[in-house]
Design a protein around this motif. Structure first.
Motif, PDB file in Angstrom:
ATOM      1  N   GLU A   1       0.784  -1.239   0.000  1.00  0.00           N
ATOM      2  CA  GLU A   1       0.000   0.000   0.000  1.00  0.00           C
ATOM      3  C   GLU A   1       0.815   1.289   0.000  1.00  0.00           C
ATOM      4  N   GLN A   2       2.083   1.260   0.428  1.00  0.00           N
ATOM      5  CA  GLN A   2       2.795   2.517   0.661  1.00  0.00           C
ATOM      6  C   GLN A   2       4.115   2.577  -0.109  1.00  0.00           C
ATOM      7  N   ASN A   3       4.198   3.546  -1.023  1.00  0.00           N
ATOM      8  CA  ASN A   3       5.421   3.716  -1.796  1.00  0.00           C
ATOM      9  C   ASN A   3       6.588   4.127  -0.904  1.00  0.00           C
TER      10      ASN A   3
ATOM     11  N   ARG B   1       7.909   1.083   0.781  1.00  0.00           N
ATOM     12  CA  ARG B   1       8.687   0.256  -0.147  1.00  0.00           C
ATOM     13  C   ARG B   1      10.102   0.820  -0.317  1.00  0.00           C
ATOM     14  N   LYS B   2      10.183   2.137  -0.471  1.00  0.00           N
ATOM     15  CA  LYS B   2      11.498   2.763  -0.640  1.00  0.00           C
ATOM     16  C   LYS B   2      12.370   2.562   0.598  1.00  0.00           C
TER      17      LYS B   2
ATOM     18  N   THR C   1       9.479  -4.912  -2.483  1.00  0.00           N
ATOM     19  CA  THR C   1       8.150  -4.773  -3.055  1.00  0.00           C
ATOM     20  C   THR C   1       7.482  -6.139  -3.076  1.00  0.00           C
TER      21      THR C   1
ATOM     22  N   PRO D   1      -0.452   3.798 -13.097  1.00  0.00           N
ATOM     23  CA  PRO D   1       0.314   2.546 -13.035  1.00  0.00           C
ATOM     24  C   PRO D   1       0.043   1.619 -14.218  1.00  0.00           C
TER      25      PRO D   1
ATOM     26  N   ALA E   1       5.703   4.792  -9.494  1.00  0.00           N
ATOM     27  CA  ALA E   1       6.848   3.986  -9.076  1.00  0.00           C
ATOM     28  C   ALA E   1       6.909   2.692  -9.879  1.00  0.00           C
TER      29      ALA E   1
ATOM     30  N   TRP F   1       8.385  -0.110  -9.479  1.00  0.00           N
ATOM     31  CA  TRP F   1       8.337  -1.387  -8.782  1.00  0.00           C
ATOM     32  C   TRP F   1       7.176  -1.480  -7.795  1.00  0.00           C
ATOM     33  N   SER F   2       6.140  -0.662  -8.011  1.00  0.00           N
ATOM     34  CA  SER F   2       4.929  -0.820  -7.197  1.00  0.00           C
ATOM     35  C   SER F   2       4.190  -2.074  -7.659  1.00  0.00           C
TER      36      SER F   2
ATOM     37  N   ARG G   1       1.165  -2.541  -8.489  1.00  0.00           N
ATOM     38  CA  ARG G   1       0.248  -2.298  -9.600  1.00  0.00           C
ATOM     39  C   ARG G   1       0.993  -2.175 -10.931  1.00  0.00           C
TER      40      ARG G   1
END
Length: 258
Positions: A22-24, A27-28, A33, A125, A151, A153-154, A156
């Protein structure tokens, strides 16, 4: 292979998984991911890449597609309830399969003489993933994203890319001003203003394709430092979806080279 049952949505591993989905920013921070679906997981494993952990349901453990993944996977399998999977999933009704991976960091510099796709502030996305899929299919080797784009590598974008990421060199949060004028090959932007017909261009050599924001198009800087091309639309529509426009450009390039 260890099979571990997780029942609570408050389990730290479930919270970590949810944060990655849920959160970029999360992830960073974690450098990780989530791959969702058996197709992506198998495509990743077939590239000799590592899954850090795998989540599925008890019912799905004996599914042939899950078994194919388990044959290549050496880590722990976390089994969750069907209801918890549906709460976590972004795909809806699909075979339960979620895997955590480390986000790859490109080990090589941008090649300024190779076919390249540049995404300038493309935010959807689905569009980004589709463009990566088309680019990989057309033989483009690298993709550069400016800040403001979705992003890469998200979950979606990964889902829309259908594994294209795994054969591309990807670079994110790059300032267009830092790289565009360094290319030693033709640079094209898609535009409907003062542009020439794409079918009149010689695309037999390596090229750079700059595609812009869904609503605003490419920036003035891109227009000033590239050749604008347009796709004829005899039907009279105002514009094409950016993923469709990009795909047409890529495969006109392929057609000319064959």
């Amino acid at each position: 292979m260890a099979t571990i049952f997780l029942e609570s949505k408050d389990n730290p591993k479930i919270k970590h998984l949810r944060g990655l989905i849920e959160q970029n920013t999360y992830r960073k921070k974690q450098g990780q991911t989530v791959l969702e679906g058996t197709h992506l997981c198998l495509a990743w494993l077939e590239k000799n890449r590592k899954l850090n952990s795998l989540f599925t349901t008890e019912k799905s453990l004996t599914n042939p597609e899950i078994c194919d993944i388990l044959d290549l996977y050496q880590g722990s399998v976390f089994v969750i309830s069907e209801s918890l999977y549906k709460d976590l999933s972004t795909l809806g009704t699909t075979l339960p399969c979620l895997a955590i991976i480390d986000i790859p960091s490109s080990s090589k510099s941008v090649d300024f003489e190779a076919d390249t796709l540049v995404l300038e502030n493309i935010q959807d996305p689905g569009n980004v993933g589709t463009l990566l899929r088309s680019a990989a299919a057309a033989g483009i080797q690298q993709v550069i994203c400016t800040k403001g784009s979705a992003a890469l590598w998200s979950p979606r974008v990964l889902r829309a890319g259908m594994g294209a990421h795994f054969s591309l060199a990807t670079y994110e949060n790059i300032a267009l001003e830092d790289i565009l004028t360094r290319f030693q090959i033709p640079v094209y932007v898609t535009s409907s203003h003062n542009a020439t017909n794409i079918y009149e261009q010689d695309l037999t050599q390596a090229a750079v394709w700059v595609l812009g924001n869904e609503g605003q198009g490419v920036s003035d800087f891109a227009l000033a430092n590239a050749k604008a091309v347009t796709i004829p639309q005899p039907g009279g529509q105002e514009s094409l979806n950016v993923a469709i426009a990009g795909s047409i450009c890529f495969f006109e390039m392929v057609r000319q080279r064959q």
